[in-house]
Design a protein around this motif. Structure first.
Motif, PDB file in Angstrom:
ATOM      1  N   UNK A   1     -19.586  37.177 -24.619  1.00  0.00           N
ATOM      2  CA  UNK A   1     -20.612  37.148 -23.420  1.00  0.00           C
ATOM      3  C   UNK A   1     -21.468  36.044 -23.571  1.00  0.00           C
ATOM      4  N   UNK A   2     -21.841  35.680 -24.534  1.00  0.00           N
ATOM      5  CA  UNK A   2     -22.710  34.396 -24.803  1.00  0.00           C
ATOM      6  C   UNK A   2     -22.139  33.331 -24.549  1.00  0.00           C
ATOM      7  N   UNK A   3     -20.820  33.234 -24.717  1.00  0.00           N
ATOM      8  CA  UNK A   3     -19.991  31.980 -24.347  1.00  0.00           C
ATOM      9  C   UNK A   3     -19.769  31.994 -22.856  1.00  0.00           C
ATOM     10  N   UNK A   4     -19.601  33.104 -22.221  1.00  0.00           N
ATOM     11  CA  UNK A   4     -19.358  33.437 -20.591  1.00  0.00           C
ATOM     12  C   UNK A   4     -20.941  32.816 -20.127  1.00  0.00           C
ATOM     13  N   UNK A   5     -21.919  33.241 -20.697  1.00  0.00           N
ATOM     14  CA  UNK A   5     -22.993  32.778 -20.231  1.00  0.00           C
ATOM     15  C   UNK A   5     -23.318  31.203 -20.364  1.00  0.00           C
ATOM     16  N   UNK A   6     -22.920  30.852 -21.388  1.00  0.00           N
ATOM     17  CA  UNK A   6     -23.280  29.137 -21.738  1.00  0.00           C
ATOM     18  C   UNK A   6     -22.338  28.543 -20.656  1.00  0.00           C
ATOM     19  N   UNK A   7     -20.786  29.004 -20.242  1.00  0.00           N
ATOM     20  CA  UNK A   7     -19.876  28.471 -19.202  1.00  0.00           C
ATOM     21  C   UNK A   7     -20.576  28.604 -18.121  1.00  0.00           C
ATOM     22  N   UNK A   8     -21.200  29.466 -17.704  1.00  0.00           N
ATOM     23  CA  UNK A   8     -21.757  29.882 -16.475  1.00  0.00           C
ATOM     24  C   UNK A   8     -22.938  28.831 -16.100  1.00  0.00           C
ATOM     25  N   UNK A   9     -23.685  28.656 -17.047  1.00  0.00           N
ATOM     26  CA  UNK A   9     -24.807  27.675 -17.035  1.00  0.00           C
ATOM     27  C   UNK A   9     -24.329  26.170 -16.852  1.00  0.00           C
TER      28      UNK A   9
ATOM     29  N   UNK B   1     -26.207  29.372  -9.193  1.00  0.00           N
ATOM     30  CA  UNK B   1     -26.248  30.851 -10.222  1.00  0.00           C
ATOM     31  C   UNK B   1     -26.341  31.882  -9.587  1.00  0.00           C
ATOM     32  N   UNK B   2     -25.258  32.766  -9.286  1.00  0.00           N
ATOM     33  CA  UNK B   2     -25.146  34.062  -8.757  1.00  0.00           C
ATOM     34  C   UNK B   2     -24.173  34.785  -9.455  1.00  0.00           C
ATOM     35  N   UNK B   3     -24.093  35.944  -9.113  1.00  0.00           N
ATOM     36  CA  UNK B   3     -23.352  37.073  -9.801  1.00  0.00           C
ATOM     37  C   UNK B   3     -21.873  36.713  -9.512  1.00  0.00           C
ATOM     38  N   UNK B   4     -21.469  36.304  -8.625  1.00  0.00           N
ATOM     39  CA  UNK B   4     -20.235  35.914  -8.270  1.00  0.00           C
ATOM     40  C   UNK B   4     -19.549  34.944  -9.249  1.00  0.00           C
ATOM     41  N   UNK B   5     -20.113  33.904  -9.241  1.00  0.00           N
ATOM     42  CA  UNK B   5     -19.813  32.905 -10.338  1.00  0.00           C
ATOM     43  C   UNK B   5     -19.652  33.298 -11.884  1.00  0.00           C
ATOM     44  N   UNK B   6     -20.716  34.129 -12.258  1.00  0.00           N
ATOM     45  CA  UNK B   6     -20.839  34.736 -13.612  1.00  0.00           C
ATOM     46  C   UNK B   6     -19.674  35.667 -13.602  1.00  0.00           C
ATOM     47  N   UNK B   7     -19.215  36.436 -12.445  1.00  0.00           N
ATOM     48  CA  UNK B   7     -18.035  37.304 -12.811  1.00  0.00           C
ATOM     49  C   UNK B   7     -16.582  36.298 -12.957  1.00  0.00           C
ATOM     50  N   UNK B   8     -16.765  35.129 -12.088  1.00  0.00           N
ATOM     51  CA  UNK B   8     -15.426  34.378 -12.356  1.00  0.00           C
ATOM     52  C   UNK B   8     -15.520  33.900 -13.792  1.00  0.00           C
TER      53      UNK B   8
END
Length: 122
Positions: free
Chosen positions: A14-22, A28-35
């Motif tokens: 989940x840290x990697x997901x967060x890093x990829x998200x940023x 920066x919204x929930x939709x792109x974090x889910x993706x």
């Protein structure tokens, strides 16, 4: 070994997901974090299901047939190679790795589905 503590590795995922998200999200919204969560979770779930099929013995007869065919057709006969005693694919998949991939994939997908439910409730 890192695989022993699956909860720490889930946190790392989940840290990697967060890093990829940023790094990759245009907004920066929930939709792109889910993706971004889907990309990582799909890798684990697909890998786990593939390992499960291999461990179940689906490819054993195909592998055995190809080995037998190659041994009969090969022009350079290697008499030291005993193709009948080579391990089949189902014997090479470790059960711990299979459980690790399925655990990570299932829990990341559950987290993603939870975020999807929250996203569509808004």
């Amino acid at each position: 070994m890192v695989l022993k503590n699956k909860w720490v590795f889930l946190f790392i995922n989940f840290s990697v997901v967060t890093l990829l998200f940023f790094m990759r999200a245009p907004v920066y919204d929930l939709f792109h974090y889910i993706n971004q969560t889907f990309y990582i979770a799909f890798f684990y779930l697909f890998g786990g299901l593939l390992l499960w099929v291999i461990r179940g013995g689906f490819f054993d007869s195909i592998t055995y047939s190809f080995r037998r065919f190659y041994h009969r057709v090969a022009k350079t006969a290697d008499y030291m190679e005993d193709w009948k005693k080579k391990p089949l694919p189902s014997q090479t998949v470790d059960g711990r790795v299979l459980k690790f991939f399925l655990f990570q994939g299932i829990l990341m997908n559950l987290g993603m589905f939870g975020m999807l439910i929250y996203y569509y409730q808004l």
